[in-house]
Design a protein around this motif. Structure first.
Motif, mmCIF file in Angstrom:
data_model
loop_
_atom_site.group_PDB
_atom_site.id
_atom_site.type_symbol
_atom_site.label_atom_id
_atom_site.label_comp_id
_atom_site.label_asym_id
_atom_site.label_seq_id
_atom_site.Cartn_x
_atom_site.Cartn_y
_atom_site.Cartn_z
ATOM 1 N N UNK A 1 0.735 -1.162 -0.095
ATOM 2 C CA UNK A 1 -0.139 -0.236 0.096
ATOM 3 C C UNK A 1 0.845 1.226 -0.016
ATOM 4 N N UNK A 2 1.930 1.288 0.875
ATOM 5 C CA UNK A 2 2.840 2.561 0.927
ATOM 6 C C UNK A 2 3.528 2.591 -0.443
ATOM 7 N N UNK A 3 3.929 1.444 -1.039
ATOM 8 C CA UNK A 3 4.727 1.736 -2.353
ATOM 9 C C UNK A 3 3.904 2.197 -3.656
ATOM 10 N N UNK A 4 2.444 1.716 -3.268
ATOM 11 C CA UNK A 4 1.612 2.202 -4.604
ATOM 12 C C UNK A 4 1.405 3.825 -4.233
ATOM 13 N N UNK A 5 1.366 4.299 -2.910
ATOM 14 C CA UNK A 5 1.113 5.559 -2.610
ATOM 15 C C UNK A 5 2.386 6.482 -3.000
ATOM 16 N N UNK A 6 3.377 5.838 -3.315
ATOM 17 C CA UNK A 6 4.857 6.445 -3.275
ATOM 18 C C UNK A 6 5.712 6.796 -1.941
ATOM 19 N N UNK A 7 4.925 6.313 -0.882
ATOM 20 C CA UNK A 7 5.670 6.715 0.455
ATOM 21 C C UNK A 7 6.967 5.958 0.650
ATOM 22 N N UNK A 8 6.831 4.709 0.183
ATOM 23 C CA UNK A 8 8.203 3.866 -0.043
ATOM 24 C C UNK A 8 8.584 3.367 -1.220
ATOM 25 N N UNK A 9 9.564 3.148 -1.341
ATOM 26 C CA UNK A 9 10.270 2.659 -2.675
ATOM 27 C C UNK A 9 11.283 1.539 -2.735
ATOM 28 N N UNK A 10 11.368 0.642 -3.552
ATOM 29 C CA UNK A 10 12.173 -0.609 -3.265
ATOM 30 C C UNK A 10 13.341 -0.094 -3.866
ATOM 31 N N UNK A 11 14.332 -0.469 -2.930
ATOM 32 C CA UNK A 11 15.881 -0.018 -3.166
ATOM 33 C C UNK A 11 16.681 -1.019 -4.094
ATOM 34 N N UNK A 12 16.551 -2.447 -3.644
ATOM 35 C CA UNK A 12 17.245 -3.151 -4.178
ATOM 36 C C UNK A 12 16.591 -4.582 -3.954
ATOM 37 N N UNK A 13 17.064 -5.954 -4.821
ATOM 38 C CA UNK A 13 16.460 -6.917 -4.438
ATOM 39 C C UNK A 13 17.453 -8.147 -4.699
ATOM 40 N N UNK A 14 17.585 -8.838 -3.554
ATOM 41 C CA UNK A 14 18.706 -9.686 -3.665
ATOM 42 C C UNK A 14 18.089 -11.354 -3.569
ATOM 43 N N UNK B 1 18.771 -15.100 -2.580
ATOM 44 C CA UNK B 1 19.852 -15.941 -1.784
ATOM 45 C C UNK B 1 18.986 -17.270 -1.769
ATOM 46 N N UNK B 2 19.740 -18.283 -2.857
ATOM 47 C CA UNK B 2 18.979 -19.683 -3.046
ATOM 48 C C UNK B 2 17.595 -19.204 -3.534
ATOM 49 N N UNK B 3 16.597 -19.894 -3.054
ATOM 50 C CA UNK B 3 15.114 -19.502 -3.525
ATOM 51 C C UNK B 3 14.505 -18.636 -2.731
ATOM 52 N N UNK B 4 15.383 -17.802 -1.945
ATOM 53 C CA UNK B 4 14.423 -16.707 -1.140
ATOM 54 C C UNK B 4 14.914 -15.318 -1.700
ATOM 55 N N UNK B 5 13.906 -14.469 -1.974
ATOM 56 C CA UNK B 5 13.907 -13.131 -2.522
ATOM 57 C C UNK B 5 13.779 -12.202 -1.321
ATOM 58 N N UNK B 6 15.003 -11.239 -1.250
ATOM 59 C CA UNK B 6 14.625 -10.298 -0.424
ATOM 60 C C UNK B 6 14.574 -9.174 -0.878
ATOM 61 N N UNK B 7 13.494 -8.347 -0.885
ATOM 62 C CA UNK B 7 13.310 -6.784 -1.403
ATOM 63 C C UNK B 7 13.439 -5.902 -0.309
ATOM 64 N N UNK B 8 14.335 -5.169 -0.756
ATOM 65 C CA UNK B 8 14.713 -4.032 0.230
ATOM 66 C C UNK B 8 13.941 -2.542 0.147
ATOM 67 N N UNK B 9 13.264 -2.024 1.102
ATOM 68 C CA UNK B 9 12.599 -0.879 1.099
ATOM 69 C C UNK B 9 13.242 0.398 1.776
ATOM 70 N N UNK B 10 12.690 1.593 1.332
ATOM 71 C CA UNK B 10 13.167 2.779 2.169
ATOM 72 C C UNK B 10 12.110 3.900 1.678
ATOM 73 N N UNK B 11 11.761 4.655 2.912
ATOM 74 C CA UNK B 11 11.033 5.776 2.651
ATOM 75 C C UNK B 11 11.399 6.740 1.632
ATOM 76 N N UNK B 12 10.373 7.522 1.028
ATOM 77 C CA UNK B 12 10.785 8.280 -0.408
ATOM 78 C C UNK B 12 11.207 9.661 0.268
#
Lengths: 200, 200
Positions: free
Chosen positions: A58-71, A73-84
């Motif tokens: 919800x916060x990402x759709x509203x532009x209040x946070x954004x994804x900074x990077x995606x790691x 690791x094996x079959x795990x996906x880690x999405x990093x977020x930061x406030x805008x």
């Protein structure tokens, strides 16, 4: 960390309402200083990951946070977020109830101003019962003028990627006070408040 | 979470200097909203546990954090810490360099005021080179009066265990502005600043 805006002024009442939820506020608070994953946030806030992920989307759709990077690791996906932004400011037009669907925000602002009148006695300024509603209206006016002036100062800011540092805080406070010192309506309101609560 | 004071005013220059270290500032920032162990802090701040433990012990001795509980899990002891206040305010007397050993803090304050003058152009207020030192002195005076008045308001506060809520923030801002509106020295300084930087 990617560069972050110092301020974002929220003018859309639907976006402003996102701040009413405590978990979302805490997520935003944590993402102002570092990037984090849903999993890390869930641990810190003591919530489950799926609830945090829902809020993040919800916060990402509203532009209040954004994804900074995606790691990956094996079959795990880690999405990093930061406030805008470092600081989000609900626009004056919403807290005045001037925009459609902003009545809740106006109501919230009035409650805060009533709280101010009730708590003045904690600082030794007693407001007699019969004067409370008059003082509350003056406090509402004070808050509106201060808020509108702060927003005016911030929206003058030229494009900059700098985060809020002590000098920026002081500069914004100084410019707001300077503009208000030339605002007759403000001077009248603060003069009346001093008289009503007994500031000498 | 145990109850926490809303404000602590720091009057000891040795304690004030603890804030100059970035890791310690970040530790305090994190412990304002929740209790955490050295291990949790180390993870979040990307530092090693022994360095965090050292900072925590300095902060505890100075009364800025306190231990909230100790859990024993097998042969691991987890000590939880929390900040002693929501907000720490370096006393006016230190930032004026009035107390012994407070010269560094005065110097830091002057640097911030120079930054304010340099950055005013970001908001469309240009200070000509030949006026910069005059305006800086005025900004220093403004900052001192505002700081001293804020401290005067806060020290009037009666014993209370309440944390800083929006209404407390607004009340403190209102009382500070009210007191300043009756302070002739402040009115003179803000009037001169408006003239120098061209606020109409």
């Amino acid at each position: 960390m990617q560069k972050m805006k110092p301020f974002i002024i929220i003018k859309d009442p639907k976006v402003a309402k996102l701040f009413a939820n405590e978990t979302r506020s805490e997520i935003l608070h944590n993402l102002r200083h570092r990037e984090m994953t849903a999993c890390q946030l869930a641990k810190i806030l003591g919530k489950n990951v799926s609830s945090i992920s829902h809020h993040l989307s919800l916060l990402e759709k509203a532009g209040l946070v954004r994804r900074t990077r995606t790691l990956v690791k094996g079959n795990i996906i880690e999405k990093y977020y930061q406030a805008s932004a470092q600081k989000f400011i609900i626009s004056y037009t919403l807290s005045e109830g001037l925009a459609p669907e902003s009545e809740d925000i106006l109501k919230w602002k009035r409650e805060i101003c009533r709280g101010v009148v009730d708590k003045a006695s904690l600082f030794g300024f007693d407001v007699p019962e019969e004067k409370k509603s008059k003082v509350q209206r003056l406090v509402e006016k004070y808050a509106s003028l201060k808020h509108a002036t702060l927003e005016r100062v911030i929206s003058r800011q030229k494009e900059s990627s700098e985060i809020i540092k002590p000098e920026m805080r002081l500069l914004i406070s100084l410019l707001t006070d300077a503009l208000l010192s030339r605002n007759d309506e403000y001077l009248q309101v603060i003069w009346e408040i001093c008289n009503e609560i007994g500031v000498k």
